[in-house]
Scaffold this motif. Structure first.
Motif, mmCIF file in Angstrom:
data_model
loop_
_atom_site.group_PDB
_atom_site.id
_atom_site.type_symbol
_atom_site.label_atom_id
_atom_site.label_comp_id
_atom_site.label_asym_id
_atom_site.label_seq_id
_atom_site.Cartn_x
_atom_site.Cartn_y
_atom_site.Cartn_z
ATOM 1 N N GLY A 20 21.458 -83.746 27.845
ATOM 2 C CA GLY A 20 22.772 -83.295 28.408
ATOM 3 C C GLY A 20 23.963 -82.992 27.240
ATOM 4 O O GLY A 20 23.635 -82.644 26.150
ATOM 5 N N GLY A 21 24.923 -83.670 27.555
ATOM 6 C CA GLY A 21 26.122 -83.579 26.265
ATOM 7 C C GLY A 21 25.462 -84.273 25.172
ATOM 8 O O GLY A 21 26.012 -84.011 23.902
ATOM 9 N N SER A 22 24.796 -84.972 25.318
ATOM 10 C CA SER A 22 24.272 -85.665 23.923
ATOM 11 C C SER A 22 23.233 -85.061 23.340
ATOM 12 O O SER A 22 22.752 -85.510 22.203
ATOM 13 N N GLY A 34 34.456 -86.990 27.690
ATOM 14 C CA GLY A 34 33.244 -86.466 28.667
ATOM 15 C C GLY A 34 32.107 -86.093 27.825
ATOM 16 O O GLY A 34 32.142 -85.477 26.932
ATOM 17 N N GLY A 35 30.845 -86.559 28.459
ATOM 18 C CA GLY A 35 29.494 -85.972 27.744
ATOM 19 C C GLY A 35 29.555 -84.619 27.276
ATOM 20 O O GLY A 35 29.236 -84.341 26.056
ATOM 21 N N ARG A 36 29.788 -83.742 27.993
ATOM 22 C CA ARG A 36 29.730 -82.215 27.626
ATOM 23 C C ARG A 36 30.824 -81.866 26.829
ATOM 24 O O ARG A 36 30.895 -80.744 26.566
ATOM 25 N N GLY A 48 27.546 -85.442 41.096
ATOM 26 C CA GLY A 48 26.467 -84.498 41.680
ATOM 27 C C GLY A 48 25.158 -84.844 40.864
ATOM 28 O O GLY A 48 24.066 -84.366 41.581
ATOM 29 N N VAL A 49 25.305 -85.659 39.927
ATOM 30 C CA VAL A 49 24.038 -85.919 39.235
ATOM 31 C C VAL A 49 23.337 -87.400 39.745
ATOM 32 O O VAL A 49 22.205 -87.691 39.543
ATOM 33 N N GLU A 50 24.136 -88.141 40.451
ATOM 34 C CA GLU A 50 23.750 -89.292 40.711
ATOM 35 C C GLU A 50 22.444 -89.775 41.719
ATOM 36 O O GLU A 50 21.684 -90.385 41.540
HETATM 37 O O1 F6P Z 1 23.274 -86.864 33.836
HETATM 38 C C1 F6P Z 1 24.271 -86.250 33.678
HETATM 39 C C2 F6P Z 1 24.838 -86.662 32.348
HETATM 40 O O2 F6P Z 1 25.725 -87.961 32.641
HETATM 41 C C3 F6P Z 1 25.724 -85.835 31.318
HETATM 42 O O3 F6P Z 1 26.975 -85.709 31.959
HETATM 43 C C4 F6P Z 1 25.706 -86.392 30.203
HETATM 44 O O4 F6P Z 1 26.011 -85.497 29.239
HETATM 45 C C5 F6P Z 1 24.372 -86.814 30.258
HETATM 46 O O5 F6P Z 1 24.066 -87.185 31.531
HETATM 47 C C6 F6P Z 1 23.838 -87.851 29.121
HETATM 48 O O6 F6P Z 1 24.480 -89.103 29.547
HETATM 49 P P1 F6P Z 1 24.578 -90.143 27.948
HETATM 50 O O7 F6P Z 1 25.206 -89.635 26.880
HETATM 51 O O8 F6P Z 1 25.091 -91.375 28.555
HETATM 52 O O9 F6P Z 1 22.934 -90.345 27.807
#
Ligand code: F6P
Length: 511
Positions: free
Chosen positions: A137-139, A249-251, A472-474
């Motif tokens: 994801g954002g990471s 935020g991650g993104r 919504g991803v939970e």
């Molecule tokens: O599942 C979505 C999410 O929470 C994203 O918003 C986020 O970028 C990704 O998972 C990764 O999360 P993390 O950086 O906490 O591993």
């Protein structure tokens, strides 16, 4: 009745052909400059009447107020009760961004300095020649996209790989191409609780320990996270951890420590230019009047397309192979931010929110899906992105590439009538925006990202949703955690609905 309902009463603008004919100044008046970006929205399906209405709507929706609240460090992420501070990540050290009465800019710069020291050491000499970012994801998407985008600026000895998918094929392929003695793993996770990342990181750790022994971990693993405890629990020394904060935020985190792999690749100086690019657009967004404010204008065009004209998707079409991952990056940025159906008060919204974002680089897309964009029954607003000068320096290729961008933009807007042969008729009136810059530098990439971040922010404000949570991803995560042991342990035949039970039973029988 919400202010958005007014949009359906607005007259539809004339065909783009007529709009250009009626107004010889349109190609100048509907161009906005922000930093190094020239944003031509003259081929958008709007006229001055629509535009006034859209800007009026932005005002009534409190776009300026909410923008200012973000810059003031207010907790506008109401469902997580957090400030939204990604703009602080790229502020110069002379600025301040106050969260809960505390200026965070000095901490931001302390982390940036630590990252820069580390990146310089890795870049200066061996043994590391391969950096593997493990995140999702954002990471992952930010650094992976930017690493590709800034290909010409990379260190010549050090390459980066990005592992995100829990599919073992992802890490297997990267490890097969890695030498333990010269590989550095950056485990990037805001929460350090993401199952995909932790699973991949464990596999990488076991691979390294197997080759070099436990003592090697300290020199080959670093973590980027907000969660020190979990990093330590995982077995990475927190002295090798770079932090960030829950108000990122991650993104929205590519410009935080999450960008470490990118910084190693392009160097701290280029990374600073990248941040300065973001900041240029932040300042534009913060200060430009609405009529000249690029993120506001693009956002309101998107609102018009979604809520006034009923267009469901938007194509992002970079005429830059190095920006191949940009549409995927924007998918998370936009769709995870504004893919919401409940407003800030917890009420169901009465209008459409975030569009479906998709795209591929030109010219590849032309030979795949552009047929539908030109002649399909659905209208798909497009963002074209291009630069005047390519870093590769092959002018022949670049002229051809850009000729295609301009041709597509023209063909979509103006079409070509052919009443005799309907299958060869191009209706035109297919809206598009053309974003140009002189070069794709680190600064310009930062500017592009910040532009879209603020578009998302403005649209979230107008739609009344919280762009900064992702509940919504939970549910999917929770069910996957429940199902994982069911695939291997004692059978639990009735734990789910009949179809899911059958899928699990089939898998157990065939795995
Ligand atoms: O599942 C979505 C999410 O929470 C994203 O918003 C986020 O970028 C990704 O998972 C990764 O999360 P993390 O950086 O906490 O591993």
């Amino acid at each position: 009745m919400t202010p958005l309902d007014d949009l359906s009463d607005l007259p539809r603008p004339a065909h783009l052909r007529d709009l250009f004919e009626q107004d010889p100044t349109r190609a100048q008046r509907y161009v906005t400059h922000a930093g190094d970006l020239r944003i031509d929205w003259s081929k958008a399906s709007v006229d001055d009447v629509t535009l006034d209405a859209l800007l009026g709507l932005a005002e009534r929706a409190g776009v300026e107020r909410r923008r200012d609240a973000m810059f003031a460090g207010e907790r506008i992420n109401v469902t997580e009760d957090r400030a939204v501070g990604h703009v602080a990540l790229r502020m110069p050290h002379t600025s301040s961004f106050v969260v809960d009465g505390h200026d965070v800019v000095p901490e931001v710069h302390a982390v940036l300095d630590a990252l820069a020291d580390f990146a310089r050491r890795v870049r200066a000499s061996g043994p590391i020649d391969h950096v593997v970012n493990i995140g999702i994801g954002g990471s992952d998407l930010g650094p992976a996209m930017a690493y590709e985008a800034l290909r010409p600026f990379r260190h010549e000895r050090i390459r980066c790989s990005f592992v995100s998918n829990v599919d073992g094929a992802d890490i297997e392929a990267v490890l097969a191409d890695s030498d333990p003695a010269t590989t550095l793993f950056v485990v990037a996770s805001k929460t350090f609780g993401t199952i995909e990342t932790l699973t991949n990181a464990r596999t990488a750790r076991a691979w390294l320990v197997d080759a070099l022994g436990e003592d090697a971990v300290v020199d080959h693993f670093v973590a980027v996270s907000t969660n020190e405890e979990r990093v330590a629990e995982f077995g990475i020394d927190t002295a090798n951890m770079f932090g960030f904060w829950d108000w990122v935020g991650g993104r929205y985190s590519v410009d935080s420590a999450i960008g470490l792999s990118l910084m190693i690749a392009i160097g701290p100086e280029a990374f600073s230019e990248f941040l300065a690019g973001f900041h240029t657009i932040d300042e534009h967004f913060r200060t430009a009047p609405l009529r000249d404010n690029a993120p506001v204008l693009l956002a309101m065009l998107g609102v018009w397309y979604a809520n006034g004209l009923g267009y469901d998707t938007k194509a992002v079409l970079p005429y830059s192979n190095d920006l191949a991952r940009f549409p995927a990056y924007l998918q998370q940025l936009d769709m995870e931010s504004n893919g919401k159906s409940v407003d800030l008060d917890g009420e169901r919204v009465g209008h459409h929110t975030g569009p479906i974002i998709w795209g591929e680089p030109g010219t590849n897309g032309q030979h795949a899906f552009y047929q539908l964009i030109h002649q399909g029954t659905r209208i798909i607003p497009c963002d074209f992105i291009g630069v005047a000068r390519a870093e590769h320096g092959d002018q022949e290729h670049h002229d051809l590439l850009m000729a295609n961008l301009f041709a597509q933009s023209e063909a979509l807007a103006f079409g070509r009538s052919n009443e005799a042969e309907p299958h060869r008729n191009f209706e035109g009136n297919r809206p598009n925006t053309v974003i140009l810059a002189e070069r794709l530098t680190p600064s310009v990439l930062g500017q592009l990202i910040a532009l879209y971040e603020h578009v998302v922010h403005v649209q979230g404000t107008v739609w009344g949703v919280n762009s900064y949570d992702q509940w919504g991803v939970e549910l999917g995560k929770e069910l996957a955690n429940q199902i994982t042991p069911e695939l291997v342990g004692e059978p639990t035949p009735d734990a789910h609905d009949a179809a899911t039970n059958a899928l699990i039973a089939w898998y157990r029988a065939h795995r």
